[in-house]
Write a protein that holds these residues in place. Structure first.
Motif, mmCIF file in Angstrom:
data_model
loop_
_atom_site.group_PDB
_atom_site.id
_atom_site.type_symbol
_atom_site.label_atom_id
_atom_site.label_comp_id
_atom_site.label_asym_id
_atom_site.label_seq_id
_atom_site.Cartn_x
_atom_site.Cartn_y
_atom_site.Cartn_z
ATOM 1 N N THR A 43 37.142 -79.871 -76.228
ATOM 2 C CA THR A 43 37.193 -81.233 -76.758
ATOM 3 C C THR A 43 35.899 -81.555 -77.510
ATOM 4 O O THR A 43 34.880 -80.888 -77.323
ATOM 5 N N VAL A 44 35.963 -82.592 -78.322
ATOM 6 C CA VAL A 44 34.779 -83.060 -79.044
ATOM 7 C C VAL A 44 33.731 -83.546 -78.054
ATOM 8 O O VAL A 44 32.530 -83.333 -78.247
ATOM 9 N N GLU A 45 34.176 -84.174 -76.961
ATOM 10 C CA GLU A 45 33.239 -84.692 -75.963
ATOM 11 C C GLU A 45 32.426 -83.568 -75.333
ATOM 12 O O GLU A 45 31.225 -83.710 -75.120
ATOM 13 N N LYS A 46 33.076 -82.445 -75.010
ATOM 14 C CA LYS A 46 32.349 -81.318 -74.416
ATOM 15 C C LYS A 46 31.323 -80.758 -75.391
ATOM 16 O O LYS A 46 30.202 -80.443 -75.016
ATOM 17 N N ALA A 47 31.705 -80.640 -76.656
ATOM 18 C CA ALA A 47 30.775 -80.139 -77.670
ATOM 19 C C ALA A 47 29.617 -81.113 -77.849
ATOM 20 O O ALA A 47 28.457 -80.704 -77.921
ATOM 21 N N THR A 69 21.676 -77.826 -88.582
ATOM 22 C CA THR A 69 21.676 -78.250 -89.980
ATOM 23 C C THR A 69 22.625 -79.444 -90.111
ATOM 24 O O THR A 69 23.315 -79.796 -89.154
ATOM 25 N N GLU A 70 22.697 -80.031 -91.301
ATOM 26 C CA GLU A 70 23.644 -81.123 -91.515
ATOM 27 C C GLU A 70 25.077 -80.638 -91.336
ATOM 28 O O GLU A 70 25.920 -81.341 -90.792
ATOM 29 N N LYS A 71 25.335 -79.425 -91.784
ATOM 30 C CA LYS A 71 26.688 -78.872 -91.667
ATOM 31 C C LYS A 71 27.078 -78.675 -90.200
ATOM 32 O O LYS A 71 28.212 -78.943 -89.807
ATOM 33 N N THR A 72 26.129 -78.234 -89.371
ATOM 34 C CA THR A 72 26.462 -78.022 -87.958
ATOM 35 C C THR A 72 26.670 -79.353 -87.233
ATOM 36 O O THR A 72 27.450 -79.402 -86.286
ATOM 37 N N PHE A 73 26.003 -80.422 -87.657
ATOM 38 C CA PHE A 73 26.281 -81.735 -87.082
ATOM 39 C C PHE A 73 27.716 -82.151 -87.371
ATOM 40 O O PHE A 73 28.408 -82.671 -86.506
ATOM 41 N N MET A 131 30.186 -80.159 -87.923
ATOM 42 C CA MET A 131 31.090 -79.262 -87.199
ATOM 43 C C MET A 131 31.317 -79.739 -85.764
ATOM 44 O O MET A 131 32.389 -79.510 -85.205
ATOM 45 N N ILE A 132 30.347 -80.396 -85.168
ATOM 46 C CA ILE A 132 30.514 -80.899 -83.801
ATOM 47 C C ILE A 132 31.653 -81.913 -83.762
ATOM 48 O O ILE A 132 32.553 -81.818 -82.930
ATOM 49 N N GLU A 133 31.632 -82.862 -84.666
ATOM 50 C CA GLU A 133 32.640 -83.923 -84.676
ATOM 51 C C GLU A 133 33.987 -83.465 -85.230
ATOM 52 O O GLU A 133 35.025 -83.849 -84.717
ATOM 53 N N ASN A 134 33.967 -82.657 -86.274
ATOM 54 C CA ASN A 134 35.219 -82.285 -86.946
ATOM 55 C C ASN A 134 35.930 -81.099 -86.306
ATOM 56 O O ASN A 134 37.155 -81.093 -86.212
ATOM 57 N N ASP A 135 35.172 -80.086 -85.898
ATOM 58 C CA ASP A 135 35.779 -78.829 -85.448
ATOM 59 C C ASP A 135 35.532 -78.501 -83.985
ATOM 60 O O ASP A 135 35.971 -77.457 -83.508
ATOM 61 N N LYS A 136 34.799 -79.352 -83.255
ATOM 62 C CA LYS A 136 34.444 -79.103 -81.842
ATOM 63 C C LYS A 136 33.648 -77.815 -81.687
ATOM 64 O O LYS A 136 33.804 -77.080 -80.732
ATOM 65 N N LYS A 137 32.758 -77.518 -82.656
ATOM 66 C CA LYS A 137 31.996 -76.276 -82.650
ATOM 67 C C LYS A 137 30.493 -76.549 -82.638
ATOM 68 O O LYS A 137 30.024 -77.512 -83.217
ATOM 69 N N LEU A 138 29.771 -75.636 -81.981
ATOM 70 C CA LEU A 138 28.316 -75.597 -82.031
ATOM 71 C C LEU A 138 27.906 -74.257 -82.610
ATOM 72 O O LEU A 138 28.629 -73.271 -82.478
ATOM 73 N N CYS A 139 26.732 -74.212 -83.224
ATOM 74 C CA CYS A 139 26.244 -72.987 -83.844
ATOM 75 C C CYS A 139 24.965 -72.530 -83.148
ATOM 76 O O CYS A 139 24.075 -73.339 -82.897
ATOM 77 N N PHE A 140 24.917 -71.234 -82.832
ATOM 78 C CA PHE A 140 23.756 -70.648 -82.183
ATOM 79 C C PHE A 140 23.306 -69.414 -82.937
ATOM 80 O O PHE A 140 24.135 -68.687 -83.493
ATOM 81 N N ILE A 141 22.011 -69.167 -82.966
ATOM 82 C CA ILE A 141 21.475 -67.884 -83.424
ATOM 83 C C ILE A 141 21.492 -66.975 -82.201
ATOM 84 O O ILE A 141 20.987 -67.340 -81.145
ATOM 85 N N VAL A 142 22.106 -65.798 -82.360
ATOM 86 C CA VAL A 142 22.278 -64.892 -81.229
ATOM 87 C C VAL A 142 21.645 -63.540 -81.541
ATOM 88 O O VAL A 142 21.299 -63.244 -82.686
#
Length: 88
Positions: free
Chosen positions: A74-78, A16-20, A22-33
């Motif tokens: 790091t942001v690069e890894k995300a 989503t736009e929010k998850t994009f 999150m990659i740059e700001n929080d170094k996070k990715l979102c998955f449905i599990v």
């Protein structure tokens, strides 16, 4: 953990736009599990599928299913992982 077991835990990336942001700001990715998976299983599945070490996992349930927010070093890894799995 082998890849087949990991694919039963990590169902798909959630984009989503929010998850994009999150990659740059929080170094996070979102998955449905999987709804029965726990944080330890999710961490092992990320490591088995993508060979990436995650620092932290937050989980919540939504109408889309169970979401896991995975934080990386790091942001690069995300960003690299997001590119590898087709999120970017």
């Amino acid at each position: 953990m082998n890849a087949a077991a990991a694919l039963k835990i990590i169902l798909k990336p959630h984009i989503t736009e929010k998850t994009f942001a999150m990659i740059e700001n929080d170094k996070k990715l979102c998955f449905i599990v999987s709804s029965t998976s726990n944080k330890k299983e999710i961490m092992e599945a990320i490591n088995a599928l993508y060979n990436e070490k995650c620092l932290q996992i937050n989980v919540n349930r939504t109408i889309y299913g169970k979401k896991a927010f995975v934080k990386f070093e790091t942001v690069e890894k995300a960003r690299d992982l997001a590119t590898k799995i087709g999120m970017l």
